[in-house]
Write a protein that holds these residues in place. Structure first.
Motif, PDB file in Angstrom:
ATOM      1  N   SER A  59       0.824  -1.202   0.000  1.00  0.00           N
ATOM      2  CA  SER A  59       0.000   0.000   0.000  1.00  0.00           C
ATOM      3  C   SER A  59       0.856   1.249   0.000  1.00  0.00           C
ATOM      4  O   SER A  59       1.907   1.313   0.638  1.00  0.00           O
ATOM      5  CB  SER A  59      -0.898  -0.004   1.239  1.00  0.00           C
ATOM      6  N   PHE A  60       0.403   2.270  -0.732  1.00  0.00           N
ATOM      7  CA  PHE A  60       1.071   3.568  -0.706  1.00  0.00           C
ATOM      8  C   PHE A  60       0.457   4.475   0.359  1.00  0.00           C
ATOM      9  O   PHE A  60       0.875   5.615   0.518  1.00  0.00           O
ATOM     10  CB  PHE A  60       0.969   4.247  -2.079  1.00  0.00           C
ATOM     11  N   ILE A  61      -0.542   3.965   1.065  1.00  0.00           N
ATOM     12  CA  ILE A  61      -1.210   4.784   2.071  1.00  0.00           C
ATOM     13  C   ILE A  61      -0.278   4.996   3.259  1.00  0.00           C
ATOM     14  O   ILE A  61       0.214   4.040   3.860  1.00  0.00           O
ATOM     15  CB  ILE A  61      -2.520   4.133   2.541  1.00  0.00           C
ATOM     16  N   GLN A  62      -0.022   6.250   3.603  1.00  0.00           N
ATOM     17  CA  GLN A  62       0.790   6.609   4.762  1.00  0.00           C
ATOM     18  C   GLN A  62       0.017   7.667   5.541  1.00  0.00           C
ATOM     19  O   GLN A  62      -0.051   8.824   5.135  1.00  0.00           O
ATOM     20  CB  GLN A  62       2.151   7.172   4.321  1.00  0.00           C
ATOM     21  N   LEU A  63      -0.599   7.265   6.625  1.00  0.00           N
ATOM     22  CA  LEU A  63      -1.384   8.205   7.413  1.00  0.00           C
ATOM     23  C   LEU A  63      -0.470   9.081   8.259  1.00  0.00           C
ATOM     24  O   LEU A  63       0.600   8.659   8.686  1.00  0.00           O
ATOM     25  CB  LEU A  63      -2.367   7.448   8.302  1.00  0.00           C
TER      26      LEU A  63
END
Length: 372
Positions: A3-7
């Motif tokens: 995933s490229f999701i970085q919160l």
């Protein structure tokens, strides 16, 4: 794909491990820096704490330990740490072993901190010198013949087979070129006249003796892909980056199930402005860590040779804040990191031996004096 999701939440730097502006970079990661990760940006140094209990970790100097093989011909290496996957010991054998050994529990991997000599094996003689890794496959018959009494070797015994990391995108010559290993040349060891020759079969920290009427290293020749070898850290390929301090996993040398051996060696320092040059604070949630200081320095700070540090998984550790501040002040002055540190990461928790706990207690928990 990953995933490229970085919160993000609150105040965070734009780049990883850079431009901290007074904050303390604390990584909470899984799978030894290769899994899911959170970076917590703190006000205070997370290693400033007092601890009481069995997970306190142990720091000790090799010079404070006395393996029985240092003075006793029949002696053995000193067990320092162990779990179900491995045993980590210290050897200071000062005279040639009068017996052979054969580890029937698993592979052995020696690191030569100090001293020269030869491992006499049934494959042939294998000389060693400081900085050498010496790999001995499971059930190989051998004995150690040091050149003099001033020796110090770190020994890692793994229940499962040691192997090199998969080549991956870098190709087969990383982390090292296998063409640079030293292998023994077959040569029969002639009998020296004694009536019988002892071979100690090592198992579970004990041994069973087998006696032959001839020298057991009577091999005329060998072939195959299972053999002892040595490799010197001077020939290890160190991966670097100008813009980020790379995770420890890129320095992997060999591995067995639950055991990972790494080399932290001299390299060019990160050069992009604002980049942190010291490893970030972390607690390595899934692995215990052992650091064995072979020598060198970091930004002019000498590494204490022979220092052994154990950081249990889940316990914060990292370079002191004053060392980090010093590296920032000297950013334009220092261009290289000169450390030589051997690291062992284990999936299962390590138990320090009583000898190590006693030596650490006698030192009062003192850490090495490093002027920064």
């Amino acid at each position: 794909m990953e995933s490229f999701i970085q919160l993000r939440s609150g105040t965070t730097p734009r780049r990883i491990h850079a431009d901290l502006d007074g904050l303390k970079d604390d990584e909470l990661g899984r799978a030894g820096f290769t899994g899911r990760t959170a970076h917590l940006y703190r006000r205070h140094d997370p290693t400033q704490f007092r601890v009481k209990g069995p997970l306190a970790g142990v720091d000790v100097a090799a010079s404070a330990l006395t393996p029985t093989d240092k003075d006793d011909l029949a002696g053995t290496p000193l067990l320092m740490f162990s779990n179900a996957d491995c045993r980590i010991s210290l050897s200071m054998r000062g005279r040639p072993a009068p017996f052979y050994v054969r580890n029937v529990d698993g592979d052995e991997l020696y690191f030569v901190h100090r001293g020269t000599g030869t491992f006499v094996t049934e494959f042939g003689a294998l000389p060693y010198r400081p900085g050498d890794w010496v790999y001995i496959p499971k059930a190989t018959t051998y004995r150690q013949v040091p050149d003099d009494a001033d020796t110090c070797l770190l020994l890692i015994e793994a229940t499962e087979e040691f192997r090199v990391p998969e080549a991956g995108e870098l190709g087969r010559h990383f982390p090292f070129d296998s063409g640079l290993v030293t292998i023994p040349e077959a040569a029969v060891v002639q009998d020296d006249g004694r009536d019988e020759y002892e071979v100690r079969l090592l198992h579970s920290g004990e041994h069973t003796s087998v006696y032959y009427p001839h020298d057991p290293c009577d091999v005329e020749g060998w072939r195959g892909d299972n053999f002892p070898f040595s490799f010197n850290i001077a020939d290890y390929h160190v991966l670097t980056s100008a813009s980020v301090h790379l995770p420890p996993t890129v320095h992997l040398f060999m591995q067995a199930t639950g055991v990972y051996v790494l080399n932290f060696l001299p390299r060019a320092a990160e050069s992009a402005p604002g980049t942190e040059r010291f490893p970030w604070y972390h607690r390595n949630a899934d692995y215990d860590e052992i650091a064995f200081y072979h020598g060198g320095s970091v930004f002019g700070i000498p590494m204490p040779p022979g220092w052994i540090s154990h950081a249990p998984q889940g316990m914060h550790h990292g370079a002191p804040e004053k060392a980090r501040e010093r590296s920032r002040r000297r950013f334009d002055m220092d261009t290289h990191v000169e450390w030589q540190i051997i690291a062992i990461d284990t999936r299962r928790r390590l138990t320090p031996s009583q000898a190590v706990r006693d030596a650490a207690a006698a030192a009062g928990g003192a850490e090495p004096e490093i002027q920064v």
